[in-house]
Design an enzyme around this catalytic site. Structure first.
Site, PDB file in Angstrom:
ATOM      1  CE  LYS A  14      11.200 -31.053 -15.353  1.00  0.00           C
ATOM      2  NZ  LYS A  14      11.004 -31.444 -13.993  1.00  0.00           N
ATOM      3  CE1 TYR A  54      13.974 -27.249 -11.959  1.00  0.00           C
ATOM      4  CE2 TYR A  54      15.492 -28.153 -13.522  1.00  0.00           C
ATOM      5  CZ  TYR A  54      14.194 -28.072 -13.153  1.00  0.00           C
ATOM      6  OH  TYR A  54      13.383 -28.899 -13.726  1.00  0.00           O
ATOM      7  CG  ASN A 117       8.835 -34.309 -12.808  1.00  0.00           C
ATOM      8  OD1 ASN A 117       9.661 -33.919 -13.724  1.00  0.00           O
ATOM      9  ND2 ASN A 117       8.655 -33.666 -11.762  1.00  0.00           N
ATOM     10  CG  HIS A 120      10.074 -26.516 -15.796  1.00  0.00           C
ATOM     11  ND1 HIS A 120      10.299 -26.318 -14.541  1.00  0.00           N
ATOM     12  CD2 HIS A 120       9.899 -25.249 -16.348  1.00  0.00           C
ATOM     13  CE1 HIS A 120      10.373 -25.097 -14.177  1.00  0.00           C
ATOM     14  NE2 HIS A 120      10.274 -24.251 -15.253  1.00  0.00           N
ATOM     15  CD  GLU A 133      10.843 -21.006 -14.682  1.00  0.00           C
ATOM     16  OE1 GLU A 133       9.993 -21.302 -15.487  1.00  0.00           O
ATOM     17  OE2 GLU A 133      11.094 -21.563 -13.564  1.00  0.00           O
TER      18      GLU A 133
HETATM   19  P1  DAT Z   1       7.778 -28.627 -10.130  1.00  0.00           P
HETATM   20  O1  DAT Z   1       8.767 -29.147 -11.363  1.00  0.00           O
HETATM   21  O2  DAT Z   1       6.363 -29.282  -9.928  1.00  0.00           O
HETATM   22  O3  DAT Z   1       7.768 -27.041 -10.232  1.00  0.00           O
HETATM   23  P2  DAT Z   1       9.979 -28.246  -7.854  1.00  0.00           P
HETATM   24  O4  DAT Z   1       9.897 -26.917  -8.483  1.00  0.00           O
HETATM   25  O5  DAT Z   1       9.429 -28.159  -6.476  1.00  0.00           O
HETATM   26  O6  DAT Z   1       8.715 -28.805  -8.738  1.00  0.00           O
HETATM   27  O7  DAT Z   1      11.018 -29.226  -8.348  1.00  0.00           O
HETATM   28  C1  DAT Z   1      11.636 -28.907  -9.444  1.00  0.00           C
HETATM   29  C2  DAT Z   1      12.149 -30.282  -9.727  1.00  0.00           C
HETATM   30  O8  DAT Z   1      12.904 -30.921  -8.861  1.00  0.00           O
HETATM   31  C3  DAT Z   1      10.924 -31.368 -10.005  1.00  0.00           C
HETATM   32  O9  DAT Z   1      10.010 -31.399 -11.094  1.00  0.00           O
HETATM   33  C4  DAT Z   1      11.452 -32.571  -9.668  1.00  0.00           C
HETATM   34  C5  DAT Z   1      12.710 -32.513  -8.639  1.00  0.00           C
HETATM   35  N1  DAT Z   1      12.312 -32.582  -7.220  1.00  0.00           N
HETATM   36  C6  DAT Z   1      11.477 -31.863  -6.398  1.00  0.00           C
HETATM   37  N2  DAT Z   1      11.285 -32.259  -5.383  1.00  0.00           N
HETATM   38  C7  DAT Z   1      12.106 -33.415  -5.249  1.00  0.00           C
HETATM   39  C8  DAT Z   1      12.588 -34.150  -4.240  1.00  0.00           C
HETATM   40  N3  DAT Z   1      11.913 -34.172  -2.972  1.00  0.00           N
HETATM   41  N4  DAT Z   1      13.354 -35.262  -4.466  1.00  0.00           N
HETATM   42  C9  DAT Z   1      13.701 -35.359  -5.839  1.00  0.00           C
HETATM   43  N5  DAT Z   1      13.582 -34.617  -6.907  1.00  0.00           N
HETATM   44  C10 DAT Z   1      12.747 -33.558  -6.570  1.00  0.00           C
HETATM   45 MG    MG Z   2       9.031 -25.430  -9.905  1.00  0.00          MG
END
Ligand code: DAT
Ligand code: MG
Length: 156
Positions: A14, A54, A117, A120, A133
């Protein structure tokens, strides 16, 4: 090959981790594990691509911040191949929130904040997300089929 089916997954360094000079560190971890890099490119994600990537989070309160973050600077998009690779990469990434991610994982070692974080990876609990994806970010001609010279020492 002894365990698991060879598959492909989408992984992205990222914009935070690109800015922090961590492309090499993240690639190195996956490469050293024995996973095979079959595609990779530095990209600038536009809003349209970010919103499609997303889409599952479009109704969440953090969606706008997430789209802004992922479009804020270059990202390094990759496709990795290996046995059970989608799940294995997720394990190596660690928990979504770096504050909860175990030491030894990419997020646990290299990041601190949920909105920054570092990496991805396709969701192993969402079947088809890896192929979806990969198709979204790569043309077929950008993915290269080859053998790693160490494959017979990586798989029984
Ligand atoms: P991942 O990236 O581990 O697959 P995800 O698909 O649930 O996680 O979410 C996509 C991204 O969105 C994640 O990397 C960081 C952001 N995100 C997820 N949950 C969040 C939250 N509660 N508050 C803020 N950002 C969040
Ligand atoms: Mg995810």
């Amino acid at each position: 090959m002894s365990s698991g089916e060879r598959e492909r997954t989408f992984v992205m360094v990222k914009p935070d981790a690109v800015q922090r000079g961590l492309i090499g560190e993240i690639v190195s971890r996956l490469e050293s594990r024995g996973l095979k890099l079959v595609g990779g490119k530095l990209i600038e994600i536009n809003r349209e691509l970010a919103e499609e990537h997303y889409a599952e989070h479009s109704d969440k309160g953090f969606f706008e911040d997430l789209v802004e973050f992922i479009t804020a600077g270059p990202a390094f998009a990759m496709v990795w191949e290996g046995a059970d690779v989608t799940r294995q990469v997720r394990e190596m990434m660690g928990a979504t929130d770096p504050a909860e991610a175990a030491p030894g994982t990419i997020r646990g070692d290299l990041a601190l904040d949920l909105g920054r974080n570092a990496i991805h990876g396709s969701d192993h609990e969402d079947p088809g997300s890896n192929e979806r994806e990969i198709d979204l970010f790569f043309d077929e001609g950008e993915l290269i089929e080859y053998e790693r010279i160490d494959e017979s020492w990586l798989y029984e």
